[in-house]
Design an enzyme around this catalytic site. Structure first.
Site, mmCIF file in Angstrom:
data_model
loop_
_atom_site.group_PDB
_atom_site.id
_atom_site.type_symbol
_atom_site.label_atom_id
_atom_site.label_comp_id
_atom_site.label_asym_id
_atom_site.label_seq_id
_atom_site.Cartn_x
_atom_site.Cartn_y
_atom_site.Cartn_z
ATOM 1 N N HIS A 32 -6.255 -25.092 -96.729
ATOM 2 C CA HIS A 32 -5.008 -24.363 -96.949
ATOM 3 C C HIS A 32 -5.130 -23.594 -98.268
ATOM 4 O O HIS A 32 -5.766 -24.072 -99.205
ATOM 5 C CB HIS A 32 -3.833 -25.344 -96.999
ATOM 6 N N GLU A 56 -3.950 -17.588 -92.045
ATOM 7 C CA GLU A 56 -2.840 -17.632 -92.990
ATOM 8 C C GLU A 56 -3.083 -16.627 -94.113
ATOM 9 O O GLU A 56 -3.702 -16.969 -95.128
ATOM 10 C CB GLU A 56 -2.702 -19.029 -93.584
HETATM 11 P P1 PGA Z 1 5.377 -20.949 -95.012
HETATM 12 O O1 PGA Z 1 4.028 -21.768 -95.201
HETATM 13 O O2 PGA Z 1 5.747 -21.038 -93.561
HETATM 14 O O3 PGA Z 1 6.380 -21.648 -95.898
HETATM 15 O O4 PGA Z 1 5.098 -19.542 -95.443
HETATM 16 C C1 PGA Z 1 3.032 -21.728 -94.223
HETATM 17 C C2 PGA Z 1 1.873 -22.574 -94.666
HETATM 18 O O5 PGA Z 1 1.626 -22.618 -95.872
HETATM 19 O O6 PGA Z 1 1.207 -23.220 -93.845
#
Ligand code: PGA
Length: 268
Positions: free
Chosen positions: A95, A182
């Site tokens: 992440h 992401e």
């Molecule tokens: P968010 O986070 O939906 O709060 O933008 C997504 C993530 O970090 O997996």
């Protein structure tokens, strides 16, 4: 057919009792759905309480990170067999927050200490190799920063992240792999990546898998989108052909929002 997957990344929120309360609510509402896979990823300390709350439902448990050794003198770390012992089936790896965004965002931290807090391609590769033999399914996050996107380096960054994390692993080991695209600039910012662009990058991720491995693996691996997904924007994202679900941060802490997001996923 790839089964849609909606995962809630609770991050550093909710105590064990608060987590159990949210999991119990979700269990009552969506706990028996088998058309899609739903995974809850609480903080380490809440894993046992949430595992208990979702026992005998269809909801699955995931952790937010892991260390790569099974046991030993690694103060403060949690191992793959420990996650399995408390009922985890999934684990988030790479992440952007564990890759080092804490340090980047925290003015009190000197850049020189960043490597000690951050996952790197090398440590992620160790983690990948460590979790797979225990049957844990990785949700491997990849994505570019805004500066990298603006410089036109998005594909190059994603390819390097995939090559680094997957180095030395064979296709046979990766059929349960989940990849989450992401874009760092869309996480927790309210700035969602446009659905067509998220779909294009998800397709690019499959292309990288095709070149590193083969067509079969590229078609089997599920690719999620993550970054400011909410009930109000989930529908177009989740209906893109290359996108198989979402990794949801902030909105996963609200039972109504998270439930509604699960209903935006097409059942394939
Ligand atoms: P968010 O986070 O939906 O709060 O933008 C997504 C993530 O970090 O997996």
């Amino acid at each position: 057919m790839r089964r849609p997957l909606i995962a809630g990344n609770w991050k550093m929120n909710l105590t064990p009792s608060e987590g159990a309360a949210l999991a119990t609510q979700l269990r009552q509402r969506i706990g028996m759905r088998s058309d899609i896979e739903i995974v809850l990823c609480p903080a380490f300390v809440a894993l046992p309480a949430v595992a208990e709350a979702i026992r005998n439902s269809e909801l699955k448990l995931g952790a937010q990170t892991v260390f790569w050794r099974d046991a030993g003198a690694f103060t403060g770390q949690i191992s793959p067999p420990m996650l399995v012992a408390v009922g985890c089936e999934y684990v988030i790896l790479g992440h952007s927050e564990t890759r080092g965004r804490f340090g980047v965002d925290d003015a009190d931290l000197d850049a020189s200490v960043l490597p000690y807090f951050s996952e790197t391609e090398a440590t992620l590769n160790r983690k990948m190799r460590a979790v797979l033999p225990h049957g844990l399914k990785p949700i491997l996050c990849v994505g570019e920063t805004l500066a990298e996107r603006d410089a036109g380096h998005t594909e190059q960054i994603i390819r390097a992240q995939l090559e680094g994390a997957l180095a030395g692993l064979s296709a046979d080991e990766l059929y349960e792999l989940v990849i989450a695209y992401e874009p760092v600039w869309a996480i927790g910012t309210g700035r969602v990546c446009e659905a067509a662009e998220a779909n294009r990058i998800a397709g690019y991720i499959r292309e990288v898998l095709r070149t590193l491995y083969d067509e079969e693996l590229a078609q089997v691996v599920r690719v999620l989108y993550g970054g400011s997904v909410k009930a109000s924007n989930a529908q177009p994202i989740l209906h893109q052909p290359e996108i198989d679900g979402a990794l949801v941060g902030g909105a996963s802490l609200d039972a109504d929002e998270f439930e509604q997001i699960t209903y935006c996923a097409p059942t394939r």
